[in-house]
Design a protein around this motif. Sequence first.
Motif, PDB file in Angstrom:
ATOM      1  N   PHE A 194     -85.002  49.315 -50.411  1.00  0.00           N
ATOM      2  CA  PHE A 194     -85.055  48.043 -51.492  1.00  0.00           C
ATOM      3  C   PHE A 194     -84.328  46.817 -51.063  1.00  0.00           C
ATOM      4  O   PHE A 194     -84.566  45.864 -51.814  1.00  0.00           O
ATOM      5  N   ARG A 201     -83.447  43.325 -49.506  1.00  0.00           N
ATOM      6  CA  ARG A 201     -84.088  42.141 -48.997  1.00  0.00           C
ATOM      7  C   ARG A 201     -85.587  42.157 -49.152  1.00  0.00           C
ATOM      8  O   ARG A 201     -86.281  41.610 -48.143  1.00  0.00           O
ATOM      9  N   THR A 202     -86.147  42.800 -50.080  1.00  0.00           N
ATOM     10  CA  THR A 202     -87.483  42.748 -50.365  1.00  0.00           C
ATOM     11  C   THR A 202     -87.987  41.819 -51.443  1.00  0.00           C
ATOM     12  O   THR A 202     -89.085  41.559 -51.771  1.00  0.00           O
ATOM     13  N   ASN A 203     -86.604  41.248 -52.101  1.00  0.00           N
ATOM     14  CA  ASN A 203     -86.996  40.315 -53.428  1.00  0.00           C
ATOM     15  C   ASN A 203     -87.921  41.025 -54.278  1.00  0.00           C
ATOM     16  O   ASN A 203     -88.724  40.085 -54.979  1.00  0.00           O
ATOM     17  N   SER A 230     -90.623  42.629 -54.022  1.00  0.00           N
ATOM     18  CA  SER A 230     -91.856  42.734 -53.511  1.00  0.00           C
ATOM     19  C   SER A 230     -92.249  44.096 -53.315  1.00  0.00           C
ATOM     20  O   SER A 230     -91.888  44.912 -52.417  1.00  0.00           O
ATOM     21  N   THR A 277     -95.337  44.952 -51.987  1.00  0.00           N
ATOM     22  CA  THR A 277     -95.677  45.077 -50.668  1.00  0.00           C
ATOM     23  C   THR A 277     -94.724  45.389 -49.563  1.00  0.00           C
ATOM     24  O   THR A 277     -94.944  46.278 -48.641  1.00  0.00           O
ATOM     25  N   HIS A 278     -93.615  44.767 -49.834  1.00  0.00           N
ATOM     26  CA  HIS A 278     -92.459  44.824 -48.844  1.00  0.00           C
ATOM     27  C   HIS A 278     -92.110  46.187 -48.892  1.00  0.00           C
ATOM     28  O   HIS A 278     -91.651  46.944 -47.868  1.00  0.00           O
ATOM     29  N   VAL A 279     -91.874  46.807 -50.077  1.00  0.00           N
ATOM     30  CA  VAL A 279     -91.337  48.052 -50.395  1.00  0.00           C
ATOM     31  C   VAL A 279     -92.155  49.132 -49.747  1.00  0.00           C
ATOM     32  O   VAL A 279     -91.966  50.103 -48.970  1.00  0.00           O
ATOM     33  N   ARG A 337     -92.006  49.242 -45.951  1.00  0.00           N
ATOM     34  CA  ARG A 337     -90.846  50.059 -45.366  1.00  0.00           C
ATOM     35  C   ARG A 337     -91.007  51.471 -45.782  1.00  0.00           C
ATOM     36  O   ARG A 337     -90.678  52.212 -44.938  1.00  0.00           O
TER      37      ARG A 337
END
Length: 135
Positions: free
Chosen positions: A94, A96-98, A100, A102-104, A107
């Motif tokens: 979680f 540095r995903t702000n 998002s 999509t980012h999570v 990862r």
Amino acid sequence: MNRVVVAAAYTSLAVTLGLVVARPRVSEKIRIGPGPAAAVGVLIMLAAGVVHPADVSRAATILWRPLLAIVSIMVTTAVAERVGVLDRVATMLFARTNGSATHVFFRVFLLSALTAAAMNNDSAVLLLTPAVVSL
């Protein structure tokens, strides 16, 4: 197949699923879980003659290795959860995903692929599901 045997097979399935879903209390602190519910279903099928003791023995002979593997993975997951590894993994996923999704997702997907490559798909699912749930 004999109608009584077929009825017993369906009854054992219904009883097993009913116990798994309802999880009735045996005492104040004890509930019936999936394992005992499955045992009740097997006992019903043994009593009705749907399954014979030789079938149970043969199944145990064939399935002891996969069962041992799944139990080992579950023990590893429980230990990892107790020592805080899964919480740290969830925090890393979680970070540095702000916020998002999509980012999570990316990862989690990448970590799942690496875990599955290093071990197997079952390990990836059993190890990463608690980490994702804690997110």
